[in-house]
Design a protein around this motif. Structure first.
Motif, short mmCIF file in Angstrom:
data_model
loop_
_atom_site.label_atom_id
_atom_site.label_comp_id
_atom_site.label_asym_id
_atom_site.label_seq_id
_atom_site.Cartn_x
_atom_site.Cartn_y
_atom_site.Cartn_z
N GLN A 83 0.82 -1.21 0.00
CA GLN A 83 0.00 0.00 0.00
C GLN A 83 0.86 1.27 0.00
OE1 GLN A 83 -2.79 -0.05 3.22
NE2 GLN A 83 -3.54 2.00 2.81
N GLN A 84 1.93 1.25 0.82
CA GLN A 84 2.78 2.45 0.95
C GLN A 84 4.00 2.40 0.03
OE1 GLN A 84 1.80 4.98 2.58
NE2 GLN A 84 0.12 4.09 3.75
N PHE A 85 3.95 1.63 -1.02
CA PHE A 85 5.01 1.50 -2.04
C PHE A 85 6.29 0.87 -1.49
CE2 PHE A 85 3.41 6.08 -2.56
CZ PHE A 85 2.15 5.68 -2.96
N ASN A 86 6.79 1.46 -0.35
CA ASN A 86 8.01 0.95 0.27
C ASN A 86 9.20 0.89 -0.68
OD1 ASN A 86 6.46 0.69 2.51
ND2 ASN A 86 6.33 -1.55 2.46
N LEU A 87 9.33 1.90 -1.52
CA LEU A 87 10.56 2.01 -2.31
C LEU A 87 11.69 2.39 -1.36
CD1 LEU A 87 9.21 3.88 -5.44
CD2 LEU A 87 9.82 1.46 -5.24
N PHE A 88 12.93 2.13 -1.79
CA PHE A 88 14.08 2.47 -0.96
C PHE A 88 14.49 3.91 -1.25
CE2 PHE A 88 14.77 -2.23 -1.81
CZ PHE A 88 14.04 -2.60 -0.70
N PRO A 89 14.25 4.84 -0.33
CA PRO A 89 14.41 6.26 -0.66
C PRO A 89 15.85 6.69 -0.91
CG PRO A 89 13.89 5.98 1.67
CD PRO A 89 13.74 4.64 1.03
N HIS A 90 16.82 5.90 -0.43
CA HIS A 90 18.22 6.31 -0.60
C HIS A 90 18.79 5.85 -1.93
CE1 HIS A 90 18.29 2.21 0.73
NE2 HIS A 90 19.60 2.12 0.60
N LEU A 91 18.01 5.10 -2.71
CA LEU A 91 18.50 4.60 -3.99
C LEU A 91 17.69 5.23 -5.13
CD1 LEU A 91 18.76 0.77 -3.19
CD2 LEU A 91 20.59 2.46 -3.16
N THR A 92 18.35 5.38 -6.30
CA THR A 92 17.61 5.88 -7.46
C THR A 92 16.59 4.82 -7.88
OG1 THR A 92 19.13 4.88 -9.03
CG2 THR A 92 19.64 7.13 -8.31
N VAL A 93 15.66 5.23 -8.74
CA VAL A 93 14.68 4.31 -9.26
C VAL A 93 15.37 3.09 -9.88
CG1 VAL A 93 12.99 4.04 -11.13
CG2 VAL A 93 12.87 6.01 -9.58
N LEU A 94 16.39 3.36 -10.68
CA LEU A 94 17.10 2.26 -11.35
C LEU A 94 17.74 1.33 -10.33
CD1 LEU A 94 17.76 1.33 -14.24
CD2 LEU A 94 19.96 2.48 -14.02
N ASP A 95 18.37 1.91 -9.31
CA ASP A 95 19.01 1.07 -8.29
C ASP A 95 17.99 0.29 -7.46
OD1 ASP A 95 21.48 1.85 -9.10
OD2 ASP A 95 21.70 3.44 -7.62
N ASN A 96 16.81 0.87 -7.25
CA ASN A 96 15.73 0.14 -6.59
C ASN A 96 15.40 -1.13 -7.37
OD1 ASN A 96 13.83 1.13 -4.23
ND2 ASN A 96 14.77 2.96 -5.12
#
Lengths: 255, 347
Positions: A97-110
């Motif tokens: 629900q909250q996406f939980n992407l890794f904020p310290h990494l770029t989209v590509l690195d995620n």
């Protein structure tokens, strides 16, 4: 270890829950939940909040552990054995629900993180794969940005692409549009419809009933930790058998 | 002029309480600054031959520092070789400055540190390249303080990370062990551990194994501050949203990779302000090694003050050492503010 070797495919269910029980303290959050999902099948789970629907799918990749019953994913039983759990997690993608992407990494690195570290893919290959899926969710131009610079809808599409980069057998969606502003819901649902059309096995917890009608092979209604009703969408929406399902649908479909 | 008046009004006299505080502070400055300036600059003596001569003018006796600064900074290191600890200090400062530039945060920085530390080791020990050998007993003053602080902090950090992770571990034995370690260390003064390291530890070591006093103190120092650093890092770990752990798990990352790739890079950044505070405290704690007989800055200046010529120059000596400590600590504190601003930008 025998469970790790895949039993001859065929009609073996992709996911199977047998009489699963779970308690949070005294609260019986899953009460005798049984469910079988075939390869390529799309299941939509709905129900009021606190009904255990999120907990049920979180048990499938062991973000929660069940206390009774059995869960099999692609023939692998989920036990306390961390190797089994990690084997299942490699094959099961999850969108939160909250996406939980890794904020310290770029989209590509995620996107490349898990392919590189879990699948041992060379960096160049992982980046090509990541760009492929970013194109698929229609945001290849955001690859070098950080998650915080994207809108909610874009972040959720990145999160879907991140899961797809692991080439999962199954995708779990835990209320993927609940945290989004209304105008962004459609862009995320469109991506999910596209996935369904490609034959991905999906279990989706959502209140988006139009989406459910469009893609679901099977509708499940949960309430108070129990599966109350299981039916194909046509039947589920037009002639629900249980009174509780009828009440829920009348509330959610009112507008 | 009108602008200045407006500024003073808006900033210093905007409320009755502020006006009162401003006046109090002005009064405090008026009482302390002129006499201090008079003592430290106007009537100070930089050329007197001894402390008695200094007293004639009635001001500070900076001549004492002029006479003793080399001993204060480098202690008993052989006099004609003192360029070696001097270069060591310069290398340390250069390394610290290089590390503070975020653009240089890269694997090369680690290489730079290794090279720097090797050069420092060669300079301090000698024994090769025609440099006379100098035993660690004679590494005194500022280089000693810097070596203790930098290596102590560097060794403590990995241990602290493990302790912080262990304290949150799902394995009860690991958790209890880490809690036990952290609480024992935090429950006793540093001096106790220093005495244990310098006096008791050798009693338990085998006869033929002698660890130089410097390294015993350094190890004790690292083990000690690790407990404090671990608690700071634990705070950072606790601030991490659960979703970050779950997303990393759901992707199939194992525990150590979750921590190394996803959790720690974020948790450590959150912890930076508190970490720097802990490091500043640790830097100042190195002065405690005086009590087990080290000639650090503080002990060196005490030796100077016992010189019959300069007996009585306490204030000047301590002011000089305080100024050195202040420069390093102030730099660290400014740096942490700069880093916070840098890291919070663009997120």
């Amino acid at each position: 270890m025998s469970e790790l070797s895949h039993t001859a495919a065929g009609d073996l269910p992709m996911i199977e829950l047998r009489h699963v029980h779970k308690w949070f303290g005294a609260f019986h959050v899953l009460n005798d939940v049984s469910l079988s999902v075939r390869r390529g099948e799309r299941v939509v789970i709905c129900g009021p909040s606190g009904s255990g629907k999120s907990t049920a799918i979180r048990c499938i990749n062991r973000l929660e552990h069940h206390q009774q019953g059995e869960i099999f994913v692609d023939g692998i039983e989920l036990t306390d054995d961390i190797r089994q759990i990690e084997a299942v997690r490699r094959e099961v993608g999850m969108v939160f629900q909250q996406f939980n992407l890794f904020p310290h990494l770029t989209v590509l690195d995620n996107l490349t993180l898990a392919p590189i570290w879990v699948r041992k893919m060379p960096k160049r290959e992982a980046e090509a794969l990541a760009m492929h899926y970013l194109e698929r969710v229609r945001i290849p131009d955001q690859a070098r940005k950080f998650p915080g610079q994207l809108s909610g809808g874009q972040q959720q599409r990145v999160a879907i692409a991140r899961s797809l980069c692991m080439k999962p057998q199954v995708m779990l969606f835990d209320e993927p549009t609940s945290a989004l502003d209304p105008e962004m819901i459609k862009e995320v649902l469109d991506v999910m419809v596209g996935l369904a059309d490609d034959g991905m096995t999906m279990i989706v917890v959502t209140h988006e009933m139009a989406f459910a009608r469009r893609v679901a092979d099977l509708m499940i209604f949960m309430d108070r930790g129990e599966i109350v009703e299981t039916a194909p969408p046509a039947e589920f929406f037009s002639a629900p058998k249980s009174e509780r399902t009828r009440l829920f649908l009348s509330q959610i479909l009112r507008d | 002029m009108a602008k200045a008046v407006a500024w003073v009004r808006a900033r210093l006299f905007n409320t009755p309480v502020n006006a009162l505080l401003t006046l109090l502070i002005l009064y405090g400055l008026a009482v302390t600054v002129p006499p201090l300036f008079d003592w430290g600059v106007l009537r100070a003596s930089t050329s007197a031959a001894d402390y008695a001569a200094c007293r004639q003018s009635g001001g500070a006796c900076w001549a004492f520092i002029g006479d003793w600064y080399r001993f204060i900074l480098f202690g008993r290191f052989p006099y004609d070789q003192q360029w070696r600890p001097a270069v060591t200090v310069v290398i340390f400062i250069a390394l610290l400055l290089a590390s503070s530039d975020r653009r240089l945060w890269h694997r090369r920085l680690a290489v730079l540190w290794i090279i720097g530390l090797v050069v420092i080791g060669i300079l301090m020990w000698g024994g090769i390249f025609g440099l006379p050998y100098v035993e660690t007993e004679l590494w005194n003053g500022l280089p000693l303080t810097l070596i203790l602080a930098v290596t102590g902090i560097a060794f403590s950090f990995p241990l602290a990370v493990l302790l912080a992770l262990g304290r949150r571990s799902g394995m009860p034995a690991v958790r209890v062990l880490c809690v036990f370690y952290i609480e024992i260390i935090r429950g006793m003064p540093f001096i106790v551990f220093l005495f244990m390291g310098s006096v008791m530890l050798p009693l338990f070591l085998p006869e033929n194994l002698t660890i130089p006093k410097l390294w015993r103190a350094d190890i004790v120092f690292a083990l000690f501050i690790a407990a404090y650093v671990a608690e700071v890092i634990r705070g950072g770990l606790q601030a991490m949203p659960r979703g970050q752990f779950e997303a990393a798990q759901a992707l199939g990352l194992g525990y150590w990779r979750q921590m190394r790739l996803v959790i720690l890079p974020q948790a450590l950044v959150i912890s930076i302000p508190a970490l720097v505070g802990t490091f500043i405290g640790a830097f100042k704690d190195t002065a405690l090694v005086t009590v087990v007989g080290f000639f650090d800055l503080l002990q060196d200046v005490t030796a100077g003050m016992n010189d019959p010529h300069w007996r009585g120059a306490y204030v000047e000596g301590y002011a000089f050492v305080a100024a050195i400590y202040f420069v390093f600590c102030y730099f660290m504190s400014r740096y942490s503010r700069y880093l916070e601003a840098q890291l919070s930008r663009g997120r």
